[in-house]
Design a protein around this motif. Structure first.
Motif, PDB file in Angstrom:
ATOM      1  N   ILE A   1       0.821  -1.224   0.000  1.00  0.00           N
ATOM      2  CA  ILE A   1       0.000   0.000   0.000  1.00  0.00           C
ATOM      3  C   ILE A   1       0.854   1.274   0.000  1.00  0.00           C
ATOM      4  O   ILE A   1       0.421   2.314  -0.497  1.00  0.00           O
ATOM      5  CB  ILE A   1      -0.997   0.002   1.189  1.00  0.00           C
ATOM      6  N   ASP A   2       2.081   1.179   0.523  1.00  0.00           N
ATOM      7  CA  ASP A   2       2.991   2.328   0.511  1.00  0.00           C
ATOM      8  C   ASP A   2       3.100   2.933  -0.885  1.00  0.00           C
ATOM      9  O   ASP A   2       3.231   4.139  -1.021  1.00  0.00           O
ATOM     10  CB  ASP A   2       4.389   1.828   0.900  1.00  0.00           C
ATOM     11  N   TRP A   3       3.083   2.079  -1.882  1.00  0.00           N
ATOM     12  CA  TRP A   3       3.264   2.540  -3.262  1.00  0.00           C
ATOM     13  C   TRP A   3       2.012   2.280  -4.101  1.00  0.00           C
ATOM     14  O   TRP A   3       2.078   1.944  -5.274  1.00  0.00           O
ATOM     15  CB  TRP A   3       4.502   1.876  -3.891  1.00  0.00           C
ATOM     16  N   LEU A   4       0.865   2.454  -3.444  1.00  0.00           N
ATOM     17  CA  LEU A   4      -0.419   2.431  -4.171  1.00  0.00           C
ATOM     18  C   LEU A   4      -1.111   3.768  -3.898  1.00  0.00           C
ATOM     19  O   LEU A   4      -1.079   4.254  -2.754  1.00  0.00           O
ATOM     20  CB  LEU A   4      -1.305   1.280  -3.684  1.00  0.00           C
ATOM     21  N   PRO A   5      -1.767   4.372  -4.890  1.00  0.00           N
ATOM     22  CA  PRO A   5      -2.357   5.697  -4.697  1.00  0.00           C
ATOM     23  C   PRO A   5      -3.710   5.633  -3.995  1.00  0.00           C
ATOM     24  O   PRO A   5      -4.720   6.126  -4.510  1.00  0.00           O
ATOM     25  CB  PRO A   5      -2.469   6.228  -6.130  1.00  0.00           C
TER      26      PRO A   5
END
Ligand SMILES: Cc1ncc(COP(=O)(O)O)c(C=O)c1O
Length: 424
Positions: free
Chosen positions: A53-57
Motif C-alpha cells: 500500500i505504501d506505493w499504491l495511490p
C-alpha cells in the motif's frame, strides 16, 4: 510533500494533487505518474496486494486476500537451463497461496482503482474489456458493492463471472472486438454520473500492476535483470518499468533497470512491428487485416488496436529506457510453451501467459538473454481449472446487447442513465 503521494506530468513536469485525475491539468498528452513520499518500500501487514500500500495511490485497503505470489522456479527453469528464474503468478493456485479468484493480474488493477475512485473521485466506474479486466472489476464490485459499468465484445460475455453474486454490474455487450468495446465505452463515459476508468492513464491501474515487479523483486532479493510479460495495451510493461524505478530509488535492490521483454501473439503484433522498425508510433500497416488477425490469435486479450505505445511515458519510452525487446509468439509456440510450463510447474495458464512463456523460450533459443542472470517471468493469469474445482462461478447477464457499429442513440443513453441513477 505532506501527502502520501503527488501526481506529476511526464511531459511538462507539473506536479498536482490527485482528484482521480487521469490527464495533466495543463492539457499535456503525456502520462501522469505517481511520486510517493516514502522512497523506501515498507511492507505492511495487510492482506493480498495491500502489503504494498505504501506505493499504491490509495489511503485505505480492501479486506481482500488477493495479490501476486512469487517463487523461484526449479523444474521449468531446469528445462530451459535458467539459473535464476522467478515466477510471479497472478491467479488461483492455493498450493502457492495464489488467491486471485478471477485468475488474472487485472484484479491488481481493479482493487486500487475502485478504492481510488471512492477516495478521490466520484461517479460510477466504466470499464471496457476483452473479458479479463471486466471480470476483475465485476468481482471487486461483488465484494465491495461498488457499482460498475462494463463493456465487452459480445462473444466474450461468458468470461464475465464472479465468485460472489454481483448485484451492481451493468454489463453491456457489443458485436465487435476489444477496440470496438473501448470506443463504445468512451461514448458511455459521457453520460453524467459515469467516470471512465482511464486505462493506462489511471495511475492506480499502473501502480497496482506494478506490484508484480515489487513482489518478484522481493522474492529474488534484488531487481531482476530481465522482465517478461505478454502485452496488449502494454500498461503492465509501463507499470513494471515505473515500479523498477521506484525500487532503484529505494536503494536496497540494486541499480540495474530490468530489461523489458514484452510479447504479442502472431498475427496481431502492432507493437512488435513498430518497435522493430524503430518507430515510436504505430501505423495502420503494423496491423494489416486487423479484424482477421484478432480473430486468429489464441490470446485475444492482447489485441488492443490503440495501445499507449508512443505517448510520453508509454511503452516505447519504457522499452528505450530499459533497453528492452519485443517478441512475437505464434499460437503453436504459445500452446507448447504453456504446456511445458503446466507440466513442470503444475498450474494451467491463461493463453496470454502462455504467449509470455513462449517468448522466454525464444529468448533462450535465440540467446537474447544470459541464462545465468535473473529472470522475472510475469505469469499474468492462470488457475482457471483449479478455481472451478473450489469456487462457485456466477455468470453476469448483459443489461444491454448492442449490434456491430452501434453508437449511443438517445434510447440507449436513457436506459444506461436510468441504471446509473438507480445505483448512484
Ligand atoms: C492475462 C493477461 N495477460 C496480459 C494482458 C495484457 O495486459 P495489457 O493489456 O495491460 O498489456 C492481459 C490483458 O487483458 C491479460 O488479461
Amino acid at each position: 510533500m505532506d501527502d502520501k503521494y503527488r501526481l506529476q506530468c511526464l511531459g511538462c513536469w507539473l506536479p498536482f494533487d490527485d482528484h482521480y485525475t487521469l490527464e495533466c491539468p495543463a492539457q499535456c498528452t503525456a502520462l501522469v505518474r505517481t511520486y510517493y513520499r516514502n522512497r523506501q518500500l515498507d511492507i505492511k501487514d495487510l492482506p493480498g496486494m495491500f502489503r504494498y500500500i505504501d506505493w499504491l495511490p490509495v489511503e485505505h485497503s480492501l479486506p481482500l486476500d488477493a495479490g501476486p505470489v512469487s517463487y523461484r522456479s526449479e523444474a521449468f527453469a531446469r528445462e530451459l537451463g535458467l539459473e535464476h528464474l522467478i515466477v510471479t503468478f497472478s491467479g488461483y493456485w492455493p498450493e502457492r497461496k495464489g488467491n486471485i479468484l478471477t485468475c488474472s493480474f487485472k484484479e491488481l488493477e481493479a482493487q486500487p482503482t475502485v478504492l481510488r475512485l471512492r477516495e478521490k473521485g466520484s461517479g460510477i466506474l466504466q470499464i471496457a474489456s476483452a473479458g479479463n479486466t471486466g471480470r476483475a472489476f465485476c468481482q471487486v464490485s461483488a465484494l465491495t458493492g461498488m457499482p460498475v459499468v462494463v463493456v465487452v465484445p459480445a462473444e466474450n460475455a461468458d468470461r464475465l463471472w464472479t465468485t460472489e453474486e454481483a448485484g451492481s454490474v451493468c454489463l453491456i455487450t457489443i458485436e465487435g472486438d476489444y477496440t470496438d468495446a473501448i470506443q463504445l465505452g468512451r461514448e458511455i463515459a459521457t453520460i453524467p454520473g459515469i467516470t471512465p476508468e482511464g486505462g493506462a492513464r489511471n495511475v492506480a491501474r499502473r501502480d497496482g500492476m506494478g506490484t508484480t515487479m515489487l513482489d518478484g523483486t522481493l522474492a529474488a532479493g534484488r531487481l531482476p535483470d530481465y522482465y517478461f510479460q505478454a502485452v496488449g495495451s502494454g500498461t503492465g510493461g509501463i507499470a513494471a518499468w515505473e515500479a523498477a524505478e521506484r525500487l532503484i530509488g529505494d536503494g536496497r535492490f540494486g541499480t540495474h533497470r530490468p530489461e523489458l521483454h514484452l510479447s504479442q501473439n502472431v498475427p496481431f503484433i502492432p507493437m512488435v512491428r513498430a518497435w522493430e522498425a524503430g518507430r515510436d508510433w504505430i501505423r495502420h500497416e503494423d496491423m494489416p487485416d486487423a479484424r482477421q488477425a484478432i480473430a486468429a490469435v489464441s490470446a485475444d486479450v492482447l489485441t488492443n488496436r490503440e495501445p499507449p505505445y508512443g505517448v510520453k511515458g508509454g511503452v516505447y519510452d519504457a522499452l528505450v529506457a530499459t533497453r528492452g525487446r519485443m517478441y512475437a509468439a505464434t499460437n503453436d509456440e504459445a500452446r507448447s510453451a504453456g504446456a511445458l510450463f503446466t507440466e513442470t510447474e503444475g498450474i494451467d495458464l491463461d493463453p496470454a501467459a502462455a504467449v509470455c512463456v513462449a517468448s522466454l523460450v525464444q529468448a533462450v533459443e535465440r540467446d537474447t538473454i544470459d541464462t545465468g542472470r535473473c529472470v522475472l517471468l510475469n505469469i499474468t493469469g492462470g488457475g482457471y481449472e483449479r478455481v472451478r474445482e473450489d469456487h462457485e462461478q456466477h455468470r453476469i447477464e448483459p443489461f444491454l446487447r448492442l449490434p456491430a457499429g452501434a453508437s449511443l442513440d438517445d434510447a440507449v443513453r436513457h436506459e444506461i442513465a436510468g441504471w446509473v441513477a438507480s445505483h448512484a
